[in-house]
Design a protein around this motif. Structure first.
Motif, PDB file in Angstrom:
ATOM      1  N   ILE A  11      25.810  37.336   2.648  1.00 54.23           N
ATOM      2  CA  ILE A  11      26.879  36.794   3.411  1.00 54.23           C
ATOM      3  C   ILE A  11      27.907  37.708   3.966  1.00 54.23           C
ATOM      4  O   ILE A  11      28.335  38.554   3.374  1.00 54.23           O
ATOM      5  CB  ILE A  11      27.594  35.665   2.614  1.00 54.23           C
ATOM      6  N   ARG A  12      28.133  37.636   5.388  1.00 57.68           N
ATOM      7  CA  ARG A  12      28.821  38.522   6.118  1.00 57.68           C
ATOM      8  C   ARG A  12      30.004  37.723   6.745  1.00 57.68           C
ATOM      9  O   ARG A  12      29.904  36.501   7.214  1.00 57.68           O
ATOM     10  CB  ARG A  12      28.062  39.307   6.980  1.00 57.68           C
ATOM     11  N   THR A  13      31.011  38.381   6.914  1.00 50.53           N
ATOM     12  CA  THR A  13      32.150  37.923   7.796  1.00 50.53           C
ATOM     13  C   THR A  13      31.928  37.875   9.370  1.00 50.53           C
ATOM     14  O   THR A  13      31.007  38.955   9.628  1.00 50.53           O
ATOM     15  CB  THR A  13      33.650  38.384   7.545  1.00 50.53           C
ATOM     16  N   MET A  14      32.457  37.302  10.252  1.00 48.09           N
ATOM     17  CA  MET A  14      32.174  37.335  11.696  1.00 48.09           C
ATOM     18  C   MET A  14      32.734  38.744  12.095  1.00 48.09           C
ATOM     19  O   MET A  14      32.026  39.409  12.936  1.00 48.09           O
ATOM     20  CB  MET A  14      32.801  36.106  12.250  1.00 48.09           C
ATOM     21  N   ARG A  15      33.693  39.387  11.345  1.00 43.78           N
ATOM     22  CA  ARG A  15      34.285  40.535  11.775  1.00 43.78           C
ATOM     23  C   ARG A  15      33.249  41.576  11.554  1.00 43.78           C
ATOM     24  O   ARG A  15      33.104  42.703  12.533  1.00 43.78           O
ATOM     25  CB  ARG A  15      35.740  40.865  11.065  1.00 43.78           C
ATOM     26  N   GLU A  16      32.547  41.674  10.489  1.00 48.33           N
ATOM     27  CA  GLU A  16      31.559  42.375  10.182  1.00 48.33           C
ATOM     28  C   GLU A  16      30.394  42.231  11.015  1.00 48.33           C
ATOM     29  O   GLU A  16      29.738  43.338  11.520  1.00 48.33           O
ATOM     30  CB  GLU A  16      31.003  42.152   8.758  1.00 48.33           C
ATOM     31  N   ILE A  17      30.035  41.168  11.352  1.00 44.65           N
ATOM     32  CA  ILE A  17      28.923  40.948  12.371  1.00 44.65           C
ATOM     33  C   ILE A  17      28.939  41.526  13.761  1.00 44.65           C
ATOM     34  O   ILE A  17      28.318  42.138  14.337  1.00 44.65           O
ATOM     35  CB  ILE A  17      28.609  39.473  12.528  1.00 44.65           C
ATOM     36  N   VAL A  18      30.346  41.425  14.217  1.00 43.46           N
ATOM     37  CA  VAL A  18      30.789  41.636  15.640  1.00 43.46           C
ATOM     38  C   VAL A  18      30.871  43.289  15.471  1.00 43.46           C
ATOM     39  O   VAL A  18      30.377  43.914  16.282  1.00 43.46           O
ATOM     40  CB  VAL A  18      32.048  41.268  15.894  1.00 43.46           C
ATOM     41  N   SER A  19      31.525  43.920  14.385  1.00 50.34           N
ATOM     42  CA  SER A  19      31.482  45.284  14.333  1.00 50.34           C
ATOM     43  C   SER A  19      30.232  45.876  14.234  1.00 50.34           C
ATOM     44  O   SER A  19      30.016  47.056  14.978  1.00 50.34           O
ATOM     45  CB  SER A  19      32.220  45.531  13.070  1.00 50.34           C
ATOM     46  N   GLN A  20      29.206  45.437  13.461  1.00 51.55           N
ATOM     47  CA  GLN A  20      27.770  45.990  13.437  1.00 51.55           C
ATOM     48  C   GLN A  20      27.095  45.840  14.857  1.00 51.55           C
ATOM     49  O   GLN A  20      26.516  46.859  15.325  1.00 51.55           O
ATOM     50  CB  GLN A  20      27.009  45.144  12.543  1.00 51.55           C
ATOM     51  N   THR A  21      27.281  44.905  15.591  1.00 54.67           N
ATOM     52  CA  THR A  21      26.828  44.546  16.908  1.00 54.67           C
ATOM     53  C   THR A  21      27.247  45.632  17.938  1.00 54.67           C
ATOM     54  O   THR A  21      26.550  45.963  18.636  1.00 54.67           O
ATOM     55  CB  THR A  21      27.174  43.347  17.374  1.00 54.67           C
ATOM     56  N   VAL A  22      28.670  45.944  17.963  1.00 56.65           N
ATOM     57  CA  VAL A  22      29.195  46.895  19.008  1.00 56.65           C
ATOM     58  C   VAL A  22      29.199  48.288  18.367  1.00 56.65           C
ATOM     59  O   VAL A  22      29.427  49.248  19.120  1.00 56.65           O
ATOM     60  CB  VAL A  22      30.532  46.513  19.496  1.00 56.65           C
ATOM     61  N   ALA A  23      28.678  48.378  17.284  1.00 58.79           N
ATOM     62  CA  ALA A  23      28.710  49.793  16.770  1.00 58.79           C
ATOM     63  C   ALA A  23      28.142  51.033  17.631  1.00 58.79           C
ATOM     64  O   ALA A  23      28.446  52.041  17.941  1.00 58.79           O
ATOM     65  CB  ALA A  23      28.042  49.944  15.172  1.00 58.79           C
TER      66      ALA A  23
END
Length: 73
Positions: free
Chosen positions: A34-46
Motif C-alpha cells: 500500500i502506497r500513498t499518492m505522494r509516493e506514487i507520483v514521486s516514483q513516476t517523476v523520478a
C-alpha cells in the motif's frame, strides 16, 4: 486492480483497516504494498527529475567553460 482511498488522516494508520476490509470481501485476494499518492507520483517523476538534474549539471558545466575563452578555430 487498484483501489484508491481518500482520507484526511495519516494514510499509514489507515492501511491495516483497508487490508482488513479487503480480506472480508475476498480472503484469497493478494494485497500488494500500500502506497500513498505522494509516493506514487514521486516514483513516476523520478526518472524525469534525474534527467533534468543531469541537463542542469551539463548546462552549468558549459557556463563555467565559456569564460575560459579558448577557441579551437
Amino acid at each position: 486492480m487498484s483501489l484508491v482511498v481518500k482520507t484526511a488522516q495519516d494514510p499509514a494508520a489507515l492501511a491495516s483497516a483497508v487490508r482488513a476490509e479487503i480480506r472480508k470481501i475476498d480472503p484469497n485476494l493478494p494485497i500488494p504494498a500500500i502506497r500513498t499518492m505522494r509516493e506514487i507520483v514521486s516514483q513516476t517523476v523520478a526518472e524525469r527529475r534525474f534527467q533534468m538534474a543531469l541537463t542542469l549539471l551539463f548546462a552549468l558545466a558549459a557556463l563555467c567553460l565559456v569564460p575560459s575563452g579558448s577557441t579551437a578555430w
